[in-house]
Design a protein around this motif. Structure first.
Motif, mmCIF file in Angstrom:
data_model
loop_
_atom_site.group_PDB
_atom_site.id
_atom_site.type_symbol
_atom_site.label_atom_id
_atom_site.label_comp_id
_atom_site.label_asym_id
_atom_site.label_seq_id
_atom_site.Cartn_x
_atom_site.Cartn_y
_atom_site.Cartn_z
ATOM 1 N N HIS A 252 0.850 -1.199 0.000
ATOM 2 C CA HIS A 252 0.000 0.000 0.000
ATOM 3 C C HIS A 252 0.880 1.241 0.000
ATOM 4 O O HIS A 252 1.848 1.335 0.761
ATOM 5 C CB HIS A 252 -1.055 -0.020 1.113
ATOM 6 C CG HIS A 252 -0.563 0.076 2.530
ATOM 7 N ND1 HIS A 252 -0.260 1.281 3.129
ATOM 8 C CD2 HIS A 252 -0.345 -0.868 3.476
ATOM 9 C CE1 HIS A 252 0.113 1.058 4.391
ATOM 10 N NE2 HIS A 252 0.084 -0.241 4.621
ATOM 11 N N ASP A 256 -1.363 4.658 5.975
ATOM 12 C CA ASP A 256 -2.783 4.512 6.335
ATOM 13 C C ASP A 256 -3.118 5.195 7.661
ATOM 14 O O ASP A 256 -4.256 5.575 7.906
ATOM 15 C CB ASP A 256 -3.227 3.043 6.343
ATOM 16 C CG ASP A 256 -2.391 2.192 7.280
ATOM 17 O OD1 ASP A 256 -1.156 2.320 7.251
ATOM 18 O OD2 ASP A 256 -2.969 1.403 8.049
ATOM 19 N N ASN A 265 3.856 2.744 5.076
ATOM 20 C CA ASN A 265 4.446 1.639 4.387
ATOM 21 C C ASN A 265 5.416 2.128 3.316
ATOM 22 O O ASN A 265 5.472 1.555 2.232
ATOM 23 C CB ASN A 265 3.333 0.776 3.791
ATOM 24 C CG ASN A 265 3.818 -0.578 3.337
ATOM 25 O OD1 ASN A 265 4.832 -1.066 3.797
ATOM 26 N ND2 ASN A 265 3.113 -1.158 2.393
ATOM 27 N N ASP A 328 4.252 -5.262 3.786
ATOM 28 C CA ASP A 328 3.688 -4.259 4.696
ATOM 29 C C ASP A 328 4.574 -4.187 5.935
ATOM 30 O O ASP A 328 4.652 -5.146 6.700
ATOM 31 C CB ASP A 328 2.247 -4.628 5.075
ATOM 32 C CG ASP A 328 1.467 -3.417 5.573
ATOM 33 O OD1 ASP A 328 2.092 -2.382 5.869
ATOM 34 O OD2 ASP A 328 0.227 -3.512 5.669
HETATM 35 ZN ZN LIG Z 1 0.465 -1.184 6.573
#
Ligand SMILES: [Zn+2]
Length: 478
Positions: A252, A256, A265, A328
């Motif tokens: 990603h 987030d 990330n 991640d």
């Molecule tokens: Zn993450």
């Protein structure tokens, strides 16, 4: 006899050189992985802001990834994901006005996502020890200090009671968030009326003691934000193979948490970019032939959201996915130097997991490689889960039994011990044979998830993750 012996020698030579090809290729690949490039990429990404999908920062991050992939000569496309509600924090101020001795107190505070804009104002501070039993008269026109995470319901309650701003901190038993803040957002809405500042444990406790000694505290604060709709942008770069079957290597691209997101990330994105660069350069230089199966390098505009829109968009192509390898948090780890491969409890992952486990065992302890590795059962919480049955069921999509795993070096903000899945004890695991200790990051989802505390401190984690997945792909896609 002499002739026989020389034939034997020749045969031995032919066999050994054949069986040496794979380790040679793997070493050639591993030797090209650049720690310097990985570190630089994370620093570059963090400078672009929190890279949230659908914001200017997210768009700049997608362009950055796109440019890198194109510069390697990979066929690269930029996909506009569906519209969603997004916020941008454009700036904020927070300081103590009274007592004078506490001016400049706040270090590493962070404005919660979906906070509204507010012009500079002052307010006295009140402390609330627990979410139930808030007295409206105490909170009216006040800034509120709370030692817990504020739920949506509690936020509404504080707004209705007339609070003008919230300061939240979070005691953590593992030394996390002492001098930095765990980041929690407000409910995703355009209609939030007061801002929330996440502050450090030490700052929160200092203010609490002041208030509990009946000393007056006055704060000054402001926030500049925008809340509106935007489209996250997902980058897809393809190393073309001989068949429509392909592997997906992804991460990603947003932070987030809305914080700097170096480990979570930026590290994962750096991993995807570096893997793409090295693999492609080996093919271009003809050190490697074109792969049998294609490899798609994907950086999601927005965690979950973009992967979900990908599977919805590519329903007919799902059966061509030979495997998903998701990065991640590959940039740090507080207590171990371990590389984790997640999802050994899912039957369709077993082949992919076996390959990763074998790679882990073949290289553990060697110079330039991990000191420890293991597979572990599912924990959830990242994009690889979108490709698995439960999630596809939720989207009413056919389950095509896609193997889908996550590679990481730390998860969450506290250490965890999981019961190992039967039959998955690895010789590369140095801990107790029955359990897997999942390493953590004290900077997880915090204002200090910056390169200095994570990827610059332990850059080797990223190189390990790139080498492990690259070597696994050399065994799987060629
Ligand atoms: Zn993450």
């Amino acid at each position: 006899v002499k002739k026989f012996a020389s034939t034997v020698i020749l045969l031995v030579f032919v066999f050994s050189s054949l069986s040496n090809t794979q380790p040679r290729l793997e070493k050639a690949f591993a030797s090209k992985v650049s720690e310097g490039r990985l570190r630089q990429t994370v620093r570059d990404l963090v400078k672009l802001g929190n890279r949230l999908g659908g914001t200017k920062s997210g768009d700049m991050s997608a362009s950055y990834v796109m440019k890198k992939m194109k510069s390697y000569g990979l066929k690269t496309t930029l996909v506009d994901d569906p519209v969603r509600l997004v916020y941008e924090n454009l700036g904020w101020t927070l300081d103590v006005v009274e007592p004078r001795g506490l001016r400049g107190l706040f270090k590493n505070a962070w404005l919660a996502g979906f906070s509204p804009s507010v012009t500079p104002r002052t307010a006295r501070l009140v402390f609330i020890g627990q979410p139930d039993g808030v007295k409206a008269e105490a909170v009216e026109s006040a800034a509120v200090l709370v030692p817990y995470i504020v739920s949506s319901e509690h936020y509404r309650e504080l707004v209705e009671a007339g609070a003008v701003c919230i300061l939240s901190y979070f005691p953590n038993e593992f030394g996390s968030y002492t001098n930095w803040a765990l980041i929690n957002d407000l409910p995703a809405s355009k209609d939030n009326s007061i801002p929330l500042f996440n502050i450090s444990l030490n700052n929160g406790e200092r203010l609490r003691k002041q208030l509990q000694a009946d000393k007056k505290v006055v704060l000054k604060f402001s926030a500049k934000t925008t809340i509106g709709t935007g489209q996250p942008k997902t980058v897809i770069a393809t190393l073309l193979g001989a068949s429509p079957e392909h592997f997906l290597v992804c991460a990603h691209g947003d932070s987030d948490s809305g914080g700097p997101g170096a480990d979570d990330n930026g590290s994962g994105v750096a991993g995807v970019i570096e893997l793409a660069r090295v693999m492609n350069s080996l093919v271009v230089s003809k050190a490697l032939p074109k792969p049998k199966k294609s490899i798609k390098f994907v950086v999601w505009g927005s965690e979950y959201f973009s992967a979900e829109s990908y599977v919805k968009r590519n329903v007919i192509d799902l059966e061509n996915i030979a495997g998903v390898l998701n990065y991640d948090e590959i940039g740090t780890g507080k207590t171990r130097d371990c590389l984790y491969f997640e999802g050994n409890d899912i039957p369709q992952n077993h082949h992919l997991m076996n390959i990763l486990q074998k790679v882990g065992e073949d290289y553990v302890g060697k110079k330039g490689f991990w000191r420890e590795s293991t597979t572990n059962p599912s924990q959830g919480g990242t994009d690889s889960y979108v490709f698995l049955q439960n999630y596809l069921d939720k989207l009413s999509l056919p389950d095509t039994r896609i193997p889908s795993v996550t590679i990481y070096t730390a998860a969450w903000n506290v250490p965890k011990a999981l019961l190992q899945t039967d039959g998955w004890l690895s010789t590369a695991w140095k801990g107790h044979p029955d359990s897997v200790n999942i390493d953590y990051s004290p900077y997880y989802h915090s204002s200090l998830d910056v390169p200095e505390t994570t990827t610059e401190k332990e850059p080797y984690n990223m190189t390990w993750a790139v080498k492990a997945v690259g070597i696994a792909l050399l065994r799987l896609a060629w």
